[in-house]
Motif scaffolding. Structure first.
Motif, PDB file in Angstrom:
ATOM      1  N   GLU A   1     -25.072 -19.979   3.700  1.00  0.00           N
ATOM      2  CA  GLU A   1     -26.252 -19.359   3.108  1.00  0.00           C
ATOM      3  C   GLU A   1     -27.536 -20.043   3.579  1.00  0.00           C
TER       4      GLU A   1
ATOM      5  N   GLN B   1     -30.608 -18.375   5.828  1.00  0.00           N
ATOM      6  CA  GLN B   1     -31.992 -18.433   5.382  1.00  0.00           C
ATOM      7  C   GLN B   1     -32.917 -18.982   6.475  1.00  0.00           C
TER       8      GLN B   1
ATOM      9  N   PRO C   1     -23.619 -13.997   3.470  1.00  0.00           N
ATOM     10  CA  PRO C   1     -24.877 -13.493   4.031  1.00  0.00           C
ATOM     11  C   PRO C   1     -24.631 -12.326   4.978  1.00  0.00           C
TER      12      PRO C   1
ATOM     13  N   SER D   1     -27.669 -16.063  -0.584  1.00  0.00           N
ATOM     14  CA  SER D   1     -28.654 -16.394   0.450  1.00  0.00           C
ATOM     15  C   SER D   1     -29.917 -15.566   0.298  1.00  0.00           C
TER      16      SER D   1
END
Length: 366
Positions: free
Chosen positions: A56, A60, A362, A279
């Protein structure tokens, strides 16, 4: 009057500027690596078995890079550069071991390197269920398996393996699939009488083959990489495979991008032992066994519609517990920790014979 914009002096100044920038880039990358090492030290101090790779967090970072990229490099190209930087930094502490459906040179290995970067240690496995076993046994950190192709549909072996596994899906990667017709240096193009490939690749290139090599024998093998290996020493054969296999076995290109559909792509899943926190842009996969009764499918789908949860995939497979019973594999947008998703899954669980969350992860960035 001559234009001095391309004079040797200007070129020398630009090259010196590039050298200065390169030195600054190296300094900053080294500073980032030092910071990553400190993060690993803090984690290890709190937990000797700490997990360094966080799907996650990586998603990001890559999303932020793509959003803030000023150009002129394309946003995906910039993200790929950062992927490799993060991969190298992580490898300083503990390189990720990744099992994939082999042999070496397959599209699955290409997907593994695209997702984890080239500093990851990738290990080929002979079958999808072997990838699952290696991850379950802790011999590797993650596995990469194909799940669906845009032309040929679902990969049933992967879905079947999930039915017996306790592993989590921790990520996804979509790879554009370009097939090439390859031959060895000892082959004459006008003498090609046999073509090796994986059955799905034959299906994805059927029209091109019918038009250009209608009389060549088509021999199905276990993978495109195996096809490339076979033709290395044969003078009358060719293989359908990708760039990685061509480079690995030193083959020549007879024709490039021979797939019938230019948007041909395959989706791969990353499997691991840990669940993944949110995420911000996530997807969830579940497998549901419904009771064999009228209205079962409507009962399964109705909560998703009522809570306005976006379902992105629905597949059915025969159940192993009884004749004419089916299980449903479902992908939808959102994370299991979101309140609305919690409500949907509670209702589905109450209506189903059995339900298992395969993972929240994600949405693929690259």
């Amino acid at each position: 009057m001559s234009d001095s914009s391309n004079s040797p002096l200007d070129l020398a100044a630009l090259r010196q500027r590039i050298d200065t920038i390169d030195s600054e880039l190296m300094r900053l990358i080294s500073e980032r690596a030092e910071c990553a090492a400190q993060v690993a030290h803090v984690k290890t101090a709190d937990d000797p078995d700490a997990v360094f790779y966080r799907p996650e967090r990586e998603a990001q970072v890559l999303r932020r890079v793509m959003e803030e990229n000023p150009g002129p490099l394309h946003r995906e190209e910039m993200a790929r550069l950062f992927r490799e930087i993060m991969s190298a930094c992580l490898a300083l502490e503990r390189p990720i071991k990744v099992a994939y459906l082999g042999p070496e040179g397959t599209f699955t290995q290409q997907a593994a390197l695209k997702h984890f970067g080239h500093s990851a240690i990738s290990l080929p496995m002979a079958a999808i269920d072997e990838v699952f076993r290696e991850v379950e046994a802790g011999a590797v950190n993650y596995g990469v398996v194909p799940v669906e192709n845009s032309t040929e549909g679902i990969v049933n072996n992967t879905l079947d393996s999930f039915m017996d596994s306790g592993l989590h899906i921790s990520g996804e990667v979509v790879l554009r699939i370009h097939h090439h017709l390859l031959m060895s240096s000892i082959t004459r193009q006008d003498k090609i009488s046999r073509i090796y490939s994986h059955p799905q690749s034959f299906a994805q290139c059927r029209k091109w083959l019918d038009a250009h090599y209608p009389h060549a024998e088509r021999v199905a093998v276990s993978s495109n990489a195996e096809a490339a290996r076979l033709v290395k020493t044969e003078w009358h054969s060719a293989a359908i495979a990708g760039d990685m296999a061509a480079q690995l076995y030193g083959l020549e290109y007879v024709a490039e991008k021979i797939e019938d559909r230019p948007d041909n792509s395959t989706r791969f899943l990353i499997i691991g032992n840990e669940s993944v926190p949110p995420s911000g842009t996530d997807k969830t996969s579940v497998v549901v066994a419904m009771r064999n009764e009228p209205g079962a499918l409507h009962a399964l789908l109705e909560p998703f519609h009522r809570y306005q949860v976006d379902m992105t995939r629905l597949e059915t497979r025969p159940s192993r517990t009884g004749a004419w019973n089916y299980v449903f594999f479902i992908d939808f947008k959102g994370h299991v920790d979101q309140p609305g998703i919690v409500s949907v899954l509670e209702e589905v669980r109450g209506r189903a014979q059995d339900m298992k969350v395969l993972g929240s992860y994600p949405v693929g960035v690259l």
